[in-house]
Design an enzyme around this catalytic site. Structure first.
Site, PDB file in Angstrom:
ATOM      1  N   ASP A   1      12.430   0.528  -5.440  1.00 16.42           N
ATOM      2  CA  ASP A   1      12.572  -0.912  -5.296  1.00 16.42           C
ATOM      3  C   ASP A   1      11.521  -1.627  -6.142  1.00 16.42           C
ATOM      4  OD1 ASP A   1      11.757  -0.243  -1.872  1.00 16.42           O
ATOM      5  OD2 ASP A   1      10.397  -0.253  -3.583  1.00 16.42           O
TER       6      ASP A   1
ATOM      7  N   ASP B   1      -3.403   0.468  -0.924  1.00 14.90           N
ATOM      8  CA  ASP B   1      -3.894   1.748  -0.414  1.00 14.90           C
ATOM      9  C   ASP B   1      -4.513   2.675  -1.471  1.00 14.90           C
ATOM     10  OD1 ASP B   1      -1.347   2.102  -1.458  1.00 14.90           O
ATOM     11  OD2 ASP B   1      -0.490   3.033   0.322  1.00 14.90           O
TER      12      ASP B   1
ATOM     13  N   ASP C   1       8.947  -4.800  -6.178  1.00 25.71           N
ATOM     14  CA  ASP C   1       8.281  -5.818  -5.365  1.00 25.71           C
ATOM     15  C   ASP C   1       7.516  -6.764  -6.277  1.00 25.71           C
ATOM     16  OD1 ASP C   1       9.209  -4.416  -3.173  1.00 25.71           O
ATOM     17  OD2 ASP C   1       7.359  -3.278  -2.923  1.00 25.71           O
TER      18      ASP C   1
HETATM   19  P1  ATP Z   1       7.969   3.968  -2.440  1.00 25.48           P
HETATM   20  O1  ATP Z   1       8.385   4.434  -3.784  1.00 25.48           O
HETATM   21  O2  ATP Z   1       7.993   5.045  -1.405  1.00 25.48           O
HETATM   22  O3  ATP Z   1       8.626   2.702  -1.967  1.00 25.48           O
HETATM   23  P2  ATP Z   1       5.648   2.303  -2.695  1.00 25.48           P
HETATM   24  O4  ATP Z   1       4.343   2.556  -3.367  1.00 25.48           O
HETATM   25  O5  ATP Z   1       6.521   1.230  -3.280  1.00 25.48           O
HETATM   26  O6  ATP Z   1       6.401   3.673  -2.622  1.00 25.48           O
HETATM   27  P3  ATP Z   1       5.859   0.863  -0.236  1.00 25.48           P
HETATM   28  O7  ATP Z   1       5.753   1.416   1.150  1.00 25.48           O
HETATM   29  O8  ATP Z   1       7.174   0.358  -0.692  1.00 25.48           O
HETATM   30  O9  ATP Z   1       5.317   1.988  -1.193  1.00 25.48           O
HETATM   31  O10 ATP Z   1       4.752  -0.273  -0.360  1.00 25.48           O
HETATM   32  C1  ATP Z   1       4.633  -1.106  -1.518  1.00 25.48           C
HETATM   33  C2  ATP Z   1       3.177  -1.292  -1.899  1.00 25.48           C
HETATM   34  O11 ATP Z   1       2.469  -1.958  -0.833  1.00 25.48           O
HETATM   35  C3  ATP Z   1       2.395  -0.002  -2.142  1.00 25.48           C
HETATM   36  O12 ATP Z   1       2.554   0.454  -3.461  1.00 25.48           O
HETATM   37  C4  ATP Z   1       0.966  -0.422  -1.831  1.00 25.48           C
HETATM   38  O13 ATP Z   1       0.389  -1.088  -2.932  1.00 25.48           O
HETATM   39  C5  ATP Z   1       1.155  -1.435  -0.693  1.00 25.48           C
HETATM   40  N1  ATP Z   1       1.064  -0.790   0.649  1.00 25.48           N
HETATM   41  C6  ATP Z   1       2.080  -0.300   1.394  1.00 25.48           C
HETATM   42  N2  ATP Z   1       1.638   0.195   2.550  1.00 25.48           N
HETATM   43  C7  ATP Z   1       0.307   0.006   2.557  1.00 25.48           C
HETATM   44  C8  ATP Z   1      -0.733   0.303   3.489  1.00 25.48           C
HETATM   45  N3  ATP Z   1      -0.464   0.919   4.645  1.00 25.48           N
HETATM   46  N4  ATP Z   1      -2.000  -0.052   3.146  1.00 25.48           N
HETATM   47  C9  ATP Z   1      -2.277  -0.695   1.981  1.00 25.48           C
HETATM   48  N5  ATP Z   1      -1.351  -0.976   1.063  1.00 25.48           N
HETATM   49  C10 ATP Z   1      -0.076  -0.645   1.339  1.00 25.48           C
HETATM   50 MG    MG Z   2       8.396   0.591  -2.434  1.00 24.23          MG
END
Ligand code: ATP
Ligand code: MG
Length: 407
Positions: free
Chosen positions: A63, A141, A65
């Site tokens: 996705d 994170d 963001d």
């Molecule tokens: P995926 O490909 O699994 O969606 P992602 O990195 O996009 O991985 P998401 O859970 O969609 O992960 O979260 C989007 C972003 O928000 C992360 O890349 C991170 O920067 C931030 N984020 C998400 N969860 C946390 C958390 N628990 N603590 C701090 N930052 C977070």
């Molecule tokens: Mg994501």
């Protein structure tokens, strides 16, 4: 006179368009629309998080963001298709048909993600929750998740050293991992998810903090933990993921019975790893076909090693009950998993009239996969399973099959 120590102003490293590989061709057109619209109105608008990480790695993001200086109420005015969600932290969902571009105002780490989700309260947003691009990068994170792609000049903005860690294939906590993991323990599982999925190592201090603070995971909300457990299977790297869960102690906190069974059946050499390895190849195959493996099948495979240490009657039910009460897995996954474990008795022999009706069970395709995974992982003979698969394929096509089953 006392002089105050001035905090040295931090500047991000900026990688210009020619210094990185992100091309707008690979960005979702609706995400681009959101970015351009905000930028044309004078707001800062970045692609953020996992989308930037995946694009830099040449992978297709799940996705896209957006992070922006526009406040939620401003987003609502700019986009007719904008819906504000979350009661306290108002995340904007900009919807294009079934697709959602999550758009969040830059914020600071005054609240952890866990708190936002777990203790959402009614009331207006405090202004001090919002932040700057810098604070928004530091509240994330891991360094590889803290990069921004700026639509204004197509540069990548790096406040946290994410580019170098991406190049070195390292998962490193932003800030002190001891603090960040206690603040939101689910981050430890996220570190494991990214490390196993991307094939990255976990930086030593980040790893040491996980080994120190693993027990905090028991203070996190069960639905979030349950969701993360199942996410460890996606992308077909559950063997690495659960090995790390076991090695760090997280598995022992969440599923002590499973962790013990792994220890009793050989630890690093436990058959657990072979079960997960065969499941991973199925996950990878299904992902190519765009099909997701069911959580019932995943749960059954994960817990199968317990049947090696408990061979008494009703073991399947007891084993899955353990997972149900520890993680509050959905009831449907629980019932499917019990049925799959119990199907071993039937599917270990070739189909005959008495047994063959089972092919009409809704969970039969999962049972076929489950039995193949167990037999293949144990190096057994798959001929009975092949006969069941043939019978299933002929179902509804070949009358003989239906006659055999229906008698
Ligand atoms: P995926 O490909 O699994 O969606 P992602 O990195 O996009 O991985 P998401 O859970 O969609 O992960 O979260 C989007 C972003 O928000 C992360 O890349 C991170 O920067 C931030 N984020 C998400 N969860 C946390 C958390 N628990 N603590 C701090 N930052 C977070
Ligand atoms: Mg994501």
């Amino acid at each position: 006179m006392f002089g105050f120590l001035k905090r040295k102003a931090k500047r991000p490293v900026v990688y210009r368009r020619q210094d990185h590989c992100i091309s707008r061709k690979n960005i979702d057109p609706d995400a681009l629309k959101v970015l351009y619209r905000l930028s044309s109105l004078g707001y800062t608008a970045y692609l953020v998080g996992g989308g930037v990480r995946d694009l830099l790695m040449g992978r297709t993001p799940k996705d896209f963001d957006v992070g922006t200086s526009a406040k939620p109420n401003e987003l609502k005015k700019v986009f007719r298709n904008c819906y504000l969600i979350g009661r306290r932290f108002r995340l904007a969902q900009i919807r294009f048909g079934g697709k959602v571009i999550e758009t969040a105002t830059f914020r600071q780490n005054s609240q952890t993600v866990g708190e936002i989700i777990e203790h959402a309260v009614e009331g207006p947003m405090e202004d001090n929750t919002f932040g700057t691009p810098e604070t928004d990068a530091y509240r994330r994170d891991f360094t590889v998740n803290g990069l921004f792609y700026d639509i204004k000049d197509f540069s990548v903005i790096d406040w946290v050293g994410g580019m170098k860690d991406l190049k070195d294939r390292v998962i490193r906590s932003i800030g002190d991992p001891n603090v960040r993991f206690q603040e939101d323990p689910v981050r430890m599982m996220r570190a494991i998810k990214f490390s196993s999925r991307l094939g990255f190592s976990i930086e030593p201090k980040t790893m040491a903090a996980m080994k120190r603070h693993h027990a905090c995971i028991l203070t996190a909300s069960q639905p979030r933990v349950c969701e993360e457990v199942f996410r460890l299977f996606t992308y077909g790297h559950s063997e690495e993921a659960f090995r790390l869960m076991w090695q760090t102690g997280l598995l022992g906190d969440l599923l002590p019975g499973l962790s013990e069974a792994i220890g009793k059946t050989g630890g690093e050499k436990s058959p657990e790893w072979a079960y997960l390895r065969v499941l991973d190849s199925l996950e990878q195959l299904r992902a190519k076909e765009g099909i997701e493996v069911s959580n019932g099948l995943r749960a059954a495979v994960l817990m199968t090693v317990l049947l090696k240490v408990d061979k008494t009657d009703g073991a399947s039910r007891r084993v899955m009950q353990m997972m149900l009460s520890a993680l509050k897995i959905p009831k449907t996954a629980y019932f499917t998993a019990v049925l799959l474990m119990e199907s071993r008795v039937r599917l270990c022999k070739a189909p005959n009239k008495a047994r063959a009706r089972f092919i009409y069970n809704r969970d039969f395709p999962d049972a076929l996969d489950y039995n193949r995974i167990v037999v293949r992982a144990e190096g057994g003979d798959e001929s009975a399973i092949n006969e069941w698969a043939d019978l299933y394929e002929q179902k509804g096509i070949n009358n003989e099959c239906d006659e055999l089953v229906q008698g």
